[in-house]
Write a protein that holds these residues in place. Structure first.
Motif, PDB file in Angstrom:
ATOM      1  N   LEU A   7       1.381  32.596  60.549  1.00  0.00           N
ATOM      2  CA  LEU A   7       1.627  32.828  59.130  1.00  0.00           C
ATOM      3  C   LEU A   7       0.308  33.111  58.426  1.00  0.00           C
ATOM      4  O   LEU A   7      -0.657  32.369  58.587  1.00  0.00           O
ATOM      5  N   SER A   8       0.270  34.174  57.662  1.00  0.00           N
ATOM      6  CA  SER A   8      -0.951  34.525  56.928  1.00  0.00           C
ATOM      7  C   SER A   8      -0.584  34.943  55.509  1.00  0.00           C
ATOM      8  O   SER A   8       0.495  35.502  55.282  1.00  0.00           O
ATOM      9  N   PRO A   9      -1.442  34.662  54.520  1.00  0.00           N
ATOM     10  CA  PRO A   9      -1.141  35.000  53.128  1.00  0.00           C
ATOM     11  C   PRO A   9      -0.965  36.504  52.945  1.00  0.00           C
ATOM     12  O   PRO A   9      -1.664  37.315  53.556  1.00  0.00           O
ATOM     13  N   GLN A  10      -0.008  36.868  52.091  1.00  0.00           N
ATOM     14  CA  GLN A  10       0.199  38.272  51.722  1.00  0.00           C
ATOM     15  C   GLN A  10       0.676  38.296  50.276  1.00  0.00           C
ATOM     16  O   GLN A  10       1.851  38.136  49.995  1.00  0.00           O
ATOM     17  N   ILE A  22       9.844  26.509  69.311  1.00  0.00           N
ATOM     18  CA  ILE A  22       9.180  27.320  68.299  1.00  0.00           C
ATOM     19  C   ILE A  22       8.121  26.490  67.593  1.00  0.00           C
ATOM     20  O   ILE A  22       8.372  25.349  67.204  1.00  0.00           O
ATOM     21  N   SER A  23       6.950  27.065  67.452  1.00  0.00           N
ATOM     22  CA  SER A  23       5.901  26.432  66.654  1.00  0.00           C
ATOM     23  C   SER A  23       5.432  27.441  65.613  1.00  0.00           C
ATOM     24  O   SER A  23       5.621  28.645  65.775  1.00  0.00           O
ATOM     25  N   ALA A  24       4.848  26.935  64.541  1.00  0.00           N
ATOM     26  CA  ALA A  24       4.369  27.819  63.475  1.00  0.00           C
ATOM     27  C   ALA A  24       3.099  27.246  62.883  1.00  0.00           C
ATOM     28  O   ALA A  24       3.002  26.041  62.649  1.00  0.00           O
ATOM     29  N   PHE A  25       2.111  28.096  62.678  1.00  0.00           N
ATOM     30  CA  PHE A  25       0.868  27.630  62.056  1.00  0.00           C
ATOM     31  C   PHE A  25       0.323  28.701  61.130  1.00  0.00           C
ATOM     32  O   PHE A  25       0.565  29.900  61.313  1.00  0.00           O
ATOM     33  N   PHE A  26      -0.398  28.247  60.120  1.00  0.00           N
ATOM     34  CA  PHE A  26      -1.044  29.161  59.185  1.00  0.00           C
ATOM     35  C   PHE A  26      -2.385  29.599  59.773  1.00  0.00           C
ATOM     36  O   PHE A  26      -3.135  28.777  60.310  1.00  0.00           O
ATOM     37  N   LEU A  27      -2.650  30.861  59.655  1.00  0.00           N
ATOM     38  CA  LEU A  27      -3.848  31.428  60.276  1.00  0.00           C
ATOM     39  C   LEU A  27      -5.111  30.751  59.779  1.00  0.00           C
ATOM     40  O   LEU A  27      -6.036  30.490  60.552  1.00  0.00           O
ATOM     41  N   ASP A  28      -5.134  30.415  58.483  1.00  0.00           N
ATOM     42  CA  ASP A  28      -6.356  29.808  57.943  1.00  0.00           C
ATOM     43  C   ASP A  28      -6.582  28.398  58.483  1.00  0.00           C
ATOM     44  O   ASP A  28      -7.668  27.854  58.382  1.00  0.00           O
ATOM     45  N   THR A  38      -6.538  27.677  61.549  1.00  0.00           N
ATOM     46  CA  THR A  38      -7.237  27.811  62.834  1.00  0.00           C
ATOM     47  C   THR A  38      -8.602  28.480  62.687  1.00  0.00           C
ATOM     48  O   THR A  38      -9.358  28.525  63.652  1.00  0.00           O
ATOM     49  N   LEU A  39      -8.896  28.999  61.512  1.00  0.00           N
ATOM     50  CA  LEU A  39     -10.141  29.743  61.335  1.00  0.00           C
ATOM     51  C   LEU A  39     -11.326  28.847  61.000  1.00  0.00           C
ATOM     52  O   LEU A  39     -12.467  29.280  61.036  1.00  0.00           O
ATOM     53  N   ARG A  40     -11.039  27.597  60.632  1.00  0.00           N
ATOM     54  CA  ARG A  40     -12.142  26.678  60.331  1.00  0.00           C
ATOM     55  C   ARG A  40     -11.773  25.271  60.785  1.00  0.00           C
ATOM     56  O   ARG A  40     -10.606  24.889  60.797  1.00  0.00           O
ATOM     57  N   ALA A  41     -12.760  24.524  61.153  1.00  0.00           N
ATOM     58  CA  ALA A  41     -12.531  23.134  61.578  1.00  0.00           C
ATOM     59  C   ALA A  41     -12.270  22.273  60.346  1.00  0.00           C
ATOM     60  O   ALA A  41     -12.852  22.517  59.279  1.00  0.00           O
ATOM     61  N   PRO A  42     -11.418  21.264  60.454  1.00  0.00           N
ATOM     62  CA  PRO A  42     -11.164  20.395  59.299  1.00  0.00           C
ATOM     63  C   PRO A  42     -12.418  19.620  58.913  1.00  0.00           C
ATOM     64  O   PRO A  42     -13.167  19.156  59.779  1.00  0.00           O
ATOM     65  N   ASN A  43     -12.656  19.483  57.615  1.00  0.00           N
ATOM     66  CA  ASN A  43     -13.809  18.718  57.145  1.00  0.00           C
ATOM     67  C   ASN A  43     -13.366  17.302  56.749  1.00  0.00           C
ATOM     68  O   ASN A  43     -12.191  16.946  56.872  1.00  0.00           O
ATOM     69  N   LEU A  44     -14.280  16.500  56.261  1.00  0.00           N
ATOM     70  CA  LEU A  44     -13.960  15.128  55.904  1.00  0.00           C
ATOM     71  C   LEU A  44     -12.919  15.048  54.795  1.00  0.00           C
ATOM     72  O   LEU A  44     -12.065  14.152  54.778  1.00  0.00           O
ATOM     73  N   ASN A  45     -12.962  16.009  53.874  1.00  0.00           N
ATOM     74  CA  ASN A  45     -11.996  16.027  52.785  1.00  0.00           C
ATOM     75  C   ASN A  45     -10.580  16.253  53.321  1.00  0.00           C
ATOM     76  O   ASN A  45      -9.620  15.620  52.885  1.00  0.00           O
ATOM     77  N   ASP A  46     -10.456  17.165  54.318  1.00  0.00           N
ATOM     78  CA  ASP A  46      -9.151  17.416  54.939  1.00  0.00           C
ATOM     79  C   ASP A  46      -8.647  16.170  55.651  1.00  0.00           C
ATOM     80  O   ASP A  46      -7.466  15.811  55.530  1.00  0.00           O
TER      81      ASP A  46
END
Length: 374
Positions: free
Chosen positions: A311-314, A337-343, A345-353
């Motif tokens: 899934l990616s924003p459009q 079935i699995s589903a994930f947002f592209l964003d 996977t593009l960055r590692a989770p930070n402490l805030n996440d």
């Protein structure tokens, strides 16, 4: 429709069924036309209107042994992602024993184990058909039903077909649509403990039709049975011990106390709810795999679908792409079935996440909202 005449509800119903039958090449004898109409899960008002238009209507009520039905329904909700928005156990108990349904935000009473109207029984306008008997002696049972309905028995009544085409059923149901090929207990050990089975039977004993149809249900629970049931309520169901509350339900729970949360946090919660609702929409009832399956040829529609939805924003919405694998030789398993947002996977989770999701998943499990609100 006849020109210049009023169109009644009955005439419209008849015209629609006749048009379909004629368009599909059926040869009809005007003196002996019967229509089969599924009132499955409809409110009592629909049955009342049906009887108003067709006073001669007869009803076939299909029932299943309560513990196997309970376990199978739990499995169905989980396999198809329907537990992402509403707790599966609560849904099954409410549906089976409180007999409450909800459609379009409106509550109504379900008639899954009792007739819409008691007088139907006295006039022999209702037959109870046990699923187990259908598999054990389907030919004899369907011959009896055909005689009761005054239609000529044919072997096709024991075959799972639709308009002469093979009915492939849902993948997780496997070959259960074939009479005689039925393992009723296969989901019990996965979803119910021994104590859970006792609780289901005690609850089912309140149903006259179920208690008359199945000897293993305690028609009149003894004081000891009632004491066991009461103690069982204090001990969680197996489902409660093994099932983790979904991210969406946790988010909705935390959102219910939004008035005491910082604005920045509640904004993020609302943003995540929107995303998780979209994800659960694709996963719920295998909507994503149903879209994929619709493009398959008939002979492959019973195959298991394994897919990852990206899934990616459009704009204000999302674009969905699928990486799929069709296993045509495996037809007895649920789609995976699995589903994930592209964003994601593009960055590692930070402490805030990490802090955000720790807070949501911890607090949200304690504050899961009423299913109607979600």
């Amino acid at each position: 429709m006849p020109e210049g005449l009023s169109i009644t509800r009955r005439k419209l119903f008849e015209a629609g069924h006749l048009a379909y039958a004629l368009a599909s090449g059926q040869r009809l004898l005007a003196s002996s036309i019967q229509a089969m109409f599924p009132v499955h899960g409809e409110p009592r008002a629909v049955a009342a209107e049906l009887l108003e238009d067709f006073p001669e209507t007869r009803f076939i009520l299909t029932v299943r042994e309560p513990t196997t039905n309970f376990a199978s329904t739990l499995q169905h909700l989980r396999s198809n992602g329907l537990d992402l928005q509403v707790d599966a156990l609560e849904s099954v108990i409410t549906t089976f024993f409180a007999r409450k349904g909800n459609r379009g935000g409106l509550d109504f009473t379900l008639y899954g184990d009792r007739p819409y109207f008691a007088w139907l029984v006295g006039l022999d306008r209702l037959r109870v058909l046990k699923l187990e008997s259908l598999h054990q002696s389907g030919r004899e049972l369907m011959r009896s039903i055909a005689g009761w309905m005054s239609i000529r028995y044919q072997d096709c009544l024991t075959e799972s077909t639709w308009q002469g085409k093979r009915w492939w059923n849902r993948p997780e149901s496997g070959s259960d649509s074939r009479l005689g090929d039925f393992d009723p207990d296969r989901y019990i050990s996965t979803n119910l403990s021994t104590d859970d089975c006792k609780k289901v039977k005690l609850l089912a004993a309140r149903s006259i039709i179920l208690s008359n149809s199945y000897e293993n249900i305690a028609t009149y629970p003894s004081p000891l049975d009632n004491m066991i049931s009461l103690c069982g309520l204090l001990w969680p169901w197996k489902s409660e011990r093994i099932e983790r509350t979904s991210n969406l339900r946790c988010l909705l729970g935390v959102h219910s106390i939004g008035a005491v949360l910082p604005d920045r946090l509640i904004r993020r919660i609302r943003f995540q709810i929107r995303r998780e609702r979209y994800r659960s929409k694709l996963l719920g009832l295998n909507k994503g795999s149903a879209t994929i399956r619709a493009k398959l040829p008939d002979e492959a529609k019973s195959a298991t679908v394994v897919a990852t939805l990206i899934l990616s924003p459009q704009g204000d919405d999302w674009r969905t792409r699928a990486l799929t694998s069709i296993n045509r030789t495996h037809i007895n398993g649920a789609d995976r079935i699995s589903a994930f947002f592209l964003d994601e996977t593009l960055r590692a989770p930070n402490l805030n996440d990490l802090w955000f999701w720790t807070f949501v998943l911890t607090v949200g499990r304690c504050l899961e909202p009423d299913p109607k609100l979600s």
